[in-house]
Design an enzyme around this catalytic site. Structure first.
Site, short mmCIF file in Angstrom:
data_model
loop_
_atom_site.label_atom_id
_atom_site.label_comp_id
_atom_site.label_asym_id
_atom_site.label_seq_id
_atom_site.Cartn_x
_atom_site.Cartn_y
_atom_site.Cartn_z
N MET A 1 28.18 50.28 44.88
CA MET A 1 27.56 49.52 45.97
C MET A 1 28.18 49.86 47.32
SD MET A 1 26.78 45.42 46.02
CE MET A 1 28.50 44.95 45.75
N TYR B 1 43.03 41.12 36.63
CA TYR B 1 42.39 41.96 37.65
C TYR B 1 43.24 41.99 38.92
CZ TYR B 1 39.15 43.23 41.40
OH TYR B 1 38.56 43.80 42.50
N THR C 1 36.26 46.54 38.10
CA THR C 1 35.98 45.27 38.78
C THR C 1 35.47 44.18 37.85
OG1 THR C 1 33.75 46.05 39.33
CG2 THR C 1 35.48 46.42 40.97
N LYS D 1 45.19 45.24 40.76
CA LYS D 1 44.93 45.64 42.15
C LYS D 1 46.18 45.53 43.01
CE LYS D 1 41.46 46.74 43.71
NZ LYS D 1 40.85 48.10 43.87
#
Length: 282
Positions: free
Chosen positions: A11, A121, A58, A125
């Site tokens: 995206m 997650y 993600t 990150k």
């Protein structure tokens, strides 16, 4: 200038390619560049002047049970790209997330706030941030959140799909963040590079704040639907495997320090996205 976009078919990656249209850009998806493959990274990166890492694991809930896989992409892969970019003398942009924070704040997180992720997650990150800052002498680390855009699944398009199938839609009202249009984020990233802004951490979110409930109502409204069809619920009514930040509003002081305009308000961005058809459900 030659630009390389890892995660170029996603995206954000596709909007980055749009903003960079007319320049020498190579946008590669995972099938073309697996950032966890050191040999592939070292083969592809040389010859580029700018490397933008928009590739990421993600799937927030899946990461709770697949943390090693998420770590390989979000941390080790990011570090491989940053290292290769540094060796090639290329500028490097790493995308990160609001999930690196604890979600317990009551005012916008500054760029230098302590990282304290609460789920897998976010941990992967945060580790990616740490490794990138070690691997490259002057990276741009751009944290973002609540992304929506014309390419791929996202909250705004899901709301419109549900609106076509249901009389009402129930949406969480006790989580607050910043809806962010990927085209605005892509424009901001390219703006950083074009301005030769100081390297460091930037928060790449649209300004203002909203709950998911507020966001959903706004999506309905700009799409010509009755926003009263959106009903508020608490997070407890919608249990998920991974913890969500209750508050993930990010501050934009770094933009002002760099002499650049703060990203526009999320409502203005949403109206612009709707006007060009970026919210259309698929």
């Amino acid at each position: 200038m030659r630009y390389l976009i890892a995660g170029g078919h996603g995206m954000l990656g596709r909007d980055l390619a749009r903003v960079l249209d007319g320049r020498d850009v190579t946008a590669l998806g995972r099938a073309e560049l697996d950032i966890t493959d050191e040999a592939a990274v070292r083969r592809v990166v040389p010859g580029h002047d700018v490397v933008i890492n928009a590739a990421a694991y993600t799937r927030v809930d899946d990461a709770e049970t697949h943390e090693p896989e998420a770590l390989a992409i979000n941390a080790a892969g990011a570090a491989l790209l940053a290292t290769a970019a540094a060796e090639a003398g290329a500028r490097f942009v790493q995308l990160s997330t609001d999930y690196v924070f604890d979600g317990a704040a009551t005012s916008p997180y500054p760029e230098d706030a302590l990282r304290d992720p609460q789920g897998a997650y976010g941990r992967t990150k945060a580790e990616g941030e740490r490794l990138v800052l070690e691997a490259h002498p002057s990276p741009y680390l751009v944290r973002t959140a609540w992304l929506y855009g014309a390419h791929g699944g996202n909250f705004a398009r899901t709301m419109l799909r549900l609106a076509a199938a249901r009389d009402t839609v129930s949406v969480v009202a006790d989580q607050v963040g910043q809806p962010t249009w990927t085209l605005d984020l892509a424009t901001a990233i390219v703006g950083l590079l074009d301005a030769d802004a100081p390297s460091g951490i930037y928060h790449g979110t649209n300004s203002g704040q909203a709950s998911w409930f507020d966001f959903a109502r706004a999506v309905f409204a700009v799409s010509g639907l009755d926003p009263d069809r959106v009903l508020p619920i608490d997070s407890a009514a919608y249990p998920v495997p991974a913890p969500r930040p209750a508050y993930s509003v990010l501050g934009h002081d770094a933009w002002r320090r760099a002499g650049l305009a703060e990203p526009r308000d999320w409502r203005e961005a949403l109206s612009a996205a709707a006007a060009e058809g970026a919210l259309a459900a698929t």
